[in-house]
Design a protein around this motif. Structure first.
Motif, mmCIF file in Angstrom:
data_model
loop_
_atom_site.group_PDB
_atom_site.id
_atom_site.type_symbol
_atom_site.label_atom_id
_atom_site.label_comp_id
_atom_site.label_asym_id
_atom_site.label_seq_id
_atom_site.Cartn_x
_atom_site.Cartn_y
_atom_site.Cartn_z
ATOM 1 N N ASN A 104 -5.655 1.881 -1.024
ATOM 2 C CA ASN A 104 -4.599 1.648 -0.044
ATOM 3 C C ASN A 104 -5.125 0.799 1.110
ATOM 4 O O ASN A 104 -5.964 1.252 1.890
ATOM 5 C CB ASN A 104 -4.087 3.003 0.471
ATOM 6 C CG ASN A 104 -3.286 2.879 1.750
ATOM 7 O OD1 ASN A 104 -2.484 1.955 1.903
ATOM 8 N ND2 ASN A 104 -3.504 3.809 2.674
ATOM 9 N N LEU A 140 0.840 4.046 -2.984
ATOM 10 C CA LEU A 140 0.657 5.475 -2.733
ATOM 11 C C LEU A 140 1.810 6.278 -3.322
ATOM 12 O O LEU A 140 1.594 7.261 -4.043
ATOM 13 C CB LEU A 140 0.550 5.735 -1.229
ATOM 14 C CG LEU A 140 -0.726 5.240 -0.543
ATOM 15 C CD1 LEU A 140 -0.571 5.297 0.973
ATOM 16 C CD2 LEU A 140 -1.939 6.050 -0.982
ATOM 17 N N GLY A 191 0.830 -1.200 0.000
ATOM 18 C CA GLY A 191 0.000 0.000 0.000
ATOM 19 C C GLY A 191 0.862 1.246 0.000
ATOM 20 O O GLY A 191 0.571 2.231 -0.698
ATOM 21 N N SER A 228 -8.675 4.456 1.544
ATOM 22 C CA SER A 228 -7.862 3.619 2.419
ATOM 23 C C SER A 228 -8.751 2.753 3.295
ATOM 24 O O SER A 228 -9.845 3.177 3.705
ATOM 25 C CB SER A 228 -6.964 4.480 3.322
ATOM 26 O OG SER A 228 -5.976 5.160 2.579
#
Length: 281
Positions: A168, A141, A137, A221
């Motif tokens: 994410n 990003l 993740g 997220s």
């Protein structure tokens, strides 16, 4: 509807091109797998790729940058395949071979490979999404946010094409705070040792929170609020920064859960939120 039928539809409608080398460094052939919608023909050439371009998920596995591989994360790709997307599942160098910028560059080069091979697999390059869990993740990003021109002297590779969104799963967003949270001197040494330059600058460069800008892709997220590996404060602070910069975002806090121990019901809710966030209902 009998949800089991969705599994059979994946078997019927998805083909796999596996162990594709997208980059070679010395003797190390970095590979990826492509899952793509196709009609099974039952004879040579065995399948016919979908005529229409499809959204693409590019996935980077977790494992703390020190372990893990793409094949161990296969089951997490199934919802995207059921949705009719293409998925590109990527391996990258770990910290026994490189520093975090090296891992990031592998991810950026994999994205470039997807753009270069779009016509072959019917990738829709206007709908490229990045995702990963934990360390993956973090890399998703960074790969979707970092401006290579700003860090050209540090060897960050240029990324071709635009990223439509980032998904994410409990990724690290602030490296210095993460190192303090872990409090593991051996692990910290592994993360820092291979970088030849100033360590403080390096930690900022590989912290997604320090790259948030109005140009950051819409980001969702998912994070358990009892996570003992990556503190949920990482996600909260990051999404506060996204909000401050006017970036489309959503944070899904999974109550009582740790580092990815989500139930089937929770996963169904999460993926419904993902589809809704990106207008894919």
């Amino acid at each position: 509807m009998n949800k089991t039928k969705d599994v059979y539809k994946i078997m019927e409608g998805i083909s796999v091109a596996s162990n594709i080398t997208y980059k070679t460094i010395g003797s190390n052939a970095l590979q990826l797998d492509v899952y793509y919608p196709a009609k099974k023909l039952g004879k040579d050439p065995w399948d016919k790729i979908s005529e229409t371009n499809k959204p693409v998920l590019i996935y980077f596995h977790g494992g703390g940058w020190i372990e893990g591989d793409r094949t161990s994360r296969f089951l997490g790709l199934l919802p995207y395949l059921e949705k009719g997307w293409c998925v590109v599942n990527v391996d990258y160098r770990l910290l026994d071979e490189t520093h975090l910028v090296g891992s990031l560059n592998d991810c950026l080069d994999a994205i470039n490979w997807v753009n270069e091979n779009a016509s072959k697999y019917k990738f829709d390059t206007e709908q490229l999404y990045l995702s990963g869990e934990s360390a993956g993740g973090h890399l998703a990003l960074l790969a979707g946010m970092i401006d290579a021109n700003e860090f050209k002297e540090s060897g960050v590779h240029h990324r071709n094409g635009n990223i439509k969104g980032i998904i994410n799963w409990y990724g690290i967003t602030h490296m210095e705070r993460a190192l303090d949270f872990w409090g593991d001197t051996t692990y910290t040494k592994m993360i820092l040792d291979k970088w030849p330059g100033e360590k403080a600058d390096y930690l900022k460069m590989v912290s997604p929170i320090d790259h948030v800008s109005p140009n950051t892709p819409p980001t969702i997220s998912i994070h358990g609020d009892k996570d003992e590996n990556v503190d949920i404060g990482q996600a909260i602070g990051f999404h506060d920064r996204l909000e401050l910069k006017g970036v489309g975002n959503e944070l899904i806090k999974v109550h009582g859960k740790k580092h990815g121990d989500f139930s089937a019901e929770e996963l169904e809710h999460i993926f419904n939120e993902i589809w809704g966030f990106y207008g894919m209902d």
